[in-house]
Write a protein that holds these residues in place. Structure first.
Motif, PDB file in Angstrom:
ATOM      1  N   GLU A 134       0.878  16.170  -1.319  1.00  0.00           N
ATOM      2  CA  GLU A 134       0.991  17.325  -0.424  1.00  0.00           C
ATOM      3  C   GLU A 134       2.299  18.072  -0.671  1.00  0.00           C
ATOM      4  N   LYS A 135       3.364  17.279  -0.898  1.00  0.00           N
ATOM      5  CA  LYS A 135       4.664  17.898  -1.161  1.00  0.00           C
ATOM      6  C   LYS A 135       4.629  18.668  -2.473  1.00  0.00           C
ATOM      7  N   LYS A 136       4.003  18.050  -3.495  1.00  0.00           N
ATOM      8  CA  LYS A 136       3.903  18.710  -4.792  1.00  0.00           C
ATOM      9  C   LYS A 136       3.048  19.972  -4.703  1.00  0.00           C
ATOM     10  N   LYS A 137       1.989  19.855  -3.926  1.00  0.00           N
ATOM     11  CA  LYS A 137       1.124  21.023  -3.730  1.00  0.00           C
ATOM     12  C   LYS A 137       1.898  22.167  -3.090  1.00  0.00           C
ATOM     13  N   GLY A 138       2.710  21.802  -2.067  1.00  0.00           N
ATOM     14  CA  GLY A 138       3.532  22.814  -1.410  1.00  0.00           C
ATOM     15  C   GLY A 138       4.568  23.397  -2.348  1.00  0.00           C
ATOM     16  N   ASP A 189       0.843  -1.195   0.000  1.00  0.00           N
ATOM     17  CA  ASP A 189       0.000   0.000   0.000  1.00  0.00           C
ATOM     18  C   ASP A 189       0.885   1.254   0.000  1.00  0.00           C
ATOM     19  N   ILE A 190       0.790   2.053  -1.048  1.00  0.00           N
ATOM     20  CA  ILE A 190       1.580   3.288  -1.126  1.00  0.00           C
ATOM     21  C   ILE A 190       0.673   4.515  -1.132  1.00  0.00           C
ATOM     22  N   SER A 191      -0.563   4.335  -0.657  1.00  0.00           N
ATOM     23  CA  SER A 191      -1.498   5.464  -0.647  1.00  0.00           C
ATOM     24  C   SER A 191      -0.992   6.595   0.245  1.00  0.00           C
ATOM     25  N   ALA A 192      -0.394   6.226   1.397  1.00  0.00           N
ATOM     26  CA  ALA A 192       0.133   7.259   2.295  1.00  0.00           C
ATOM     27  C   ALA A 192       1.296   7.983   1.629  1.00  0.00           C
ATOM     28  N   ARG A 193       2.134   7.219   0.927  1.00  0.00           N
ATOM     29  CA  ARG A 193       3.257   7.820   0.229  1.00  0.00           C
ATOM     30  C   ARG A 193       2.786   8.738  -0.894  1.00  0.00           C
ATOM     31  N   GLU A 194       1.746   8.300  -1.602  1.00  0.00           N
ATOM     32  CA  GLU A 194       1.196   9.121  -2.669  1.00  0.00           C
ATOM     33  C   GLU A 194       0.560  10.394  -2.118  1.00  0.00           C
ATOM     34  N   GLU A 195      -0.132  10.249  -0.984  1.00  0.00           N
ATOM     35  CA  GLU A 195      -0.744  11.421  -0.357  1.00  0.00           C
ATOM     36  C   GLU A 195       0.329  12.416   0.073  1.00  0.00           C
ATOM     37  N   LEU A 196       1.424  11.881   0.651  1.00  0.00           N
ATOM     38  CA  LEU A 196       2.542  12.734   1.053  1.00  0.00           C
ATOM     39  C   LEU A 196       3.164  13.405  -0.165  1.00  0.00           C
ATOM     40  N   SER A 197       3.285  12.619  -1.262  1.00  0.00           N
ATOM     41  CA  SER A 197       3.853  13.177  -2.495  1.00  0.00           C
ATOM     42  C   SER A 197       2.962  14.291  -3.049  1.00  0.00           C
TER      43      SER A 197
END
Length: 667
Positions: A436-440, A426-434
């Motif tokens: 958020e990082k991209k958004k920032g 499961d990489i959903s948390a990693r994708e969510e972090l990515s």
């Protein structure tokens, strides 16, 4: 496992027997009749195979006559393929089965099977006789005859079925002891089973012995009874001792241990040459001695029982391994799915349930189509195309699926594909972090863009505002009018160019492709830059000729791309230098290679990775939209842009574009 004695001088025959019968028989070998005589043990050997080429016919018959009366041994004759029918008839009357050389594995197995069927029939006949014949024992006053009732026979038959049907060890032992007690009429009976953890033989169950006594009894591997039964593999009788064997140390110890166990007979139960357990019998209730027929049958029955125990052990090992594997699957942080060769789901662990939001009960046994399409496709490629995936990311917004996938095939011992395994991380948390990082990062880029755009817009606007403020007082001054017109027009052009670049970079460009002359495009781009450049001490070297190379391009956009590249080179040489432009073909790739080399200050090492960053600025060129926009246009023409630079020595930009056509010889 049964024992076969093979008498032959042929190593080839010995090898054939051992390879063909390794799962059924222990093959003892003798190279002569003398060695064979020494190895014959009537109570251990089940089958004797004799190679008749070992000696003359008369000698074989003489030796055979001495041993032919041994009961319960079957005889297999090995004869030459060219033997006469007369000789074959003679040997057929001696041996139970005949096999000709050269021996094949298939024919040997058939011969052994035929012999085994005869052994089974003889064994059953003997069993019937044991339970139905009359016993004649010592007479006291008058000769008495005691007969066994038919009842024990009815109890013994289902007992055999129980050995193969029951997997409950305690229940099986209880049934066995009850049956033996009823059939034999024994007063006391106990069953010692080897305990691997303690390395001792303990009383697993008993009849007629007080529990306080049986619970404290155990035998170690070096005890007399265990040593004697392990090495001899025969029944040990305390009620029938011949000669002076009692004086032997091990046997004396064994008899003392039997007294503690309250038994007169110890029957070893062997498995693969090891002592698995012991059946101990006290005297019969009728005080009659045990007959050889009874003990022989009990020995056979007990060893069948030993095999059943070993089967239970193996079954328990498999169950434990399965349970262990199941616990691992349940606690794994990775989703595990296995499918068979029919693409049906066999295993679907809890983590897979969590990741795919499906219940195992609803999924197992069903085809892989019930899974999300990207997962189904990977499984099918693994099964059908034998393709394995490693760390393959599957991202599906539609299925709300964000996983990293590994797949591999499952093969049996023969190399045949029997299924496949897919592991889900499961990489959903990693994708969510990515995200958020991209958004920032995007927000940071936006802030940076706004700041730099404000700076880039302010400079021309300051000049325009200054001149408009002076216009009221100096409007009638012709010199001011000329200067005002040229300056304001130039600054407005800068603003317009900047806005065009921003629009082109931020939005898709509409192209109108046609066949254009690359040399003309380069000349036009160079001419436009030379008109605007302020310095005149730049030397130009052009290694190309118009009319040679043709490309399929949008003339206006490709002109802009080269203009931005040339502008970048001129900006780097404000103090003067040399600009070299080369054009050549790369035949193997069907491309045109264009290089633009300047002798400017070069790119600092720390800024090298930023040259195509739209927000990379330098004092010479301001906001850096030129090169990123050039890269975008060239790549959308099917080309590539790369850069190399040596600090304080210059920079080279290399462009590769597909060839559309050639009109003259290559240069």
């Amino acid at each position: 496992m049964k024992i076969l004695l093979l008498i032959t001088p042929s190593e080839d025959i010995v090898e054939k027997f051992r390879l063909s019968l390794k799962d059924e028989y222990i093959v003892l070998t003798a190279y002569s009749f003398e060695q064979g005589s020494d190895l014959i043990r009537p109570d251990q050997i089940n089958l004797i195979a004799i190679d008749i080429t070992i000696s003359e016919s008369d000698k074989i018959k003489s030796w055979f006559a001495r041993h032919r009366n041994i009961q319960d041994i079957m005889w297999l004759g090995i004869v030459s393929s060219d033997i006469s029918e007369e000789e074959l008839g003679k040997y057929s009357s001696i041996f139970h089965e005949i096999i000709c050389t050269p021996i094949s594995r298939n024919r040997l197995k058939i011969a052994i099977k035929n012999i085994q069927e005869r052994l089974d029939i003889l064994s059953e006949n003997k069993h019937l006789k044991l339970l139905s014949i009359a016993y004649t024992e010592k007479e006291r006053d008058t000769e008495s005859v005691i007969r066994l009732s038919p009842g024990p026979l009815e109890k013994a038959v289902p007992l055999f079925r129980t050995f193969t049907a029951s997997l409950d060890l305690d229940k099986l032992i209880d049934l066995f002891l009850d049956a033996v007690t009823d059939v034999v009429g024994v007063s006391r009976i106990s069953f010692l089973l080897y305990n691997k953890e303690d390395d001792v033989y303990r009383v697993k169950a008993s009849r007629g012995i007080h529990p306080d006594i049986s619970s404290r009894i155990y035998l170690t591997p070096d005890s007399g009874m265990i040593l004697w039964l392990s090495t001899r593999g025969r029944i040990l009788r305390r009620d029938k001792v011949e000669g002076d064997v009692v004086s032997k140390g091990i046997l004396i110890r064994a008899f003392r241990e039997m007294e503690v166990l309250q038994s007169v007979v110890g029957i070893p139960i062997m498995y693969e040459g090891k002592l698995l357990c012991i059946l101990n019998l006290d005297r019969k209730i009728t005080s009659e001695p045990y007959s050889s027929m009874e003990l022989e049958k009990l020995f056979i029955l007990s060893n069948y029982f030993g095999k059943a125990i070993q089967d239970i052990y193996k079954y328990n090992i498999i169950c434990n391994q399965k349970e262990y594997t199941q616990k691992i699957l349940e606690r794994m942080g990775t989703g595990v799915i296995t499918v068979n060769e029919k693409e049906e789901i066999i295993i679907f662990n809890p983590k897979a349930e969590e990741i795919l939001k499906e219940k195992a009960a609803d999924i197992k046994g069903r085809p892989v189509e019930v899974l999300p399409e990207p997962i189904t496709r990977l499984i099918r490629e693994t099964i059908r195309d034998k393709k394995a995936y490693n760390k393959h990311e599957v991202i599906s917004e539609e299925d709300n699926l964000y996983v990293e996938v590994d797949t591999y095939g499952l093969y049996d011992i023969s190399g045949l594909l029997i299924g496949g395994v897919i592991l889900l991380e499961d990489i959903s948390a990693r994708e969510e972090l990515s995200r958020e990082k991209k958004k920032g990062e995007n927000l940071q880029l936006l802030n940076e863009l706004v700041g730099r755009m404000a700076h880039e817009l302010r400079n021309p606007l300051v000049a325009v505002r200054t001149f408009t403020q002076l216009m009221k007082d100096r409007y009638s001054d012709p010199e001011f009018q000329d200067f005002f017109f040229s300056t304001v027009t130039g600054e407005v052009e800068k603003l317009n160019s900047l806005i065009e670049k921003l629009i082109a970079f931020a939005h898709p460009i509409e192209y109108k492709f046609d066949i254009v002359d690359l040399g003309e495009v380069l000349d036009n781009s160079l001419e436009s830059i030379l008109r605007a450049v302020k310095t005149s001490n730049i030397q130009l070297i052009k290694n190309y000729t118009p009319g040679i190379f043709k490309i399929r391009a949008d003339n206006k956009q490709i002109y802009k791309a080269f203009s931005y590249i040339l502008q970048n080179s001129f900006n780097a040489m404000q103090s003067g230098g040399t600009l070299t432009m080369n054009v050549e073909s790369v035949l193997k790739d069907a491309t045109i290679k264009i290089s633009v080399k300047d002798t400017g200050r070069g790119i600092p090492p720390e800024d090298f990775k930023k040259v195509f960053d739209p927000f990379y600025t330098t004092p010479e060129k301001g906001i850096g939209l030129g090169l990123p926009l050039s890269q975008k246009i060239i790549e959308e023409h099917g080309g590539k842009v790369s850069v190399s630079s040596v600090f304080n020595h210059g920079t080279t930009l290399t462009i590769l574009l597909p060839i559309a056509a050639q009109t003259e010889e290559e240069v």
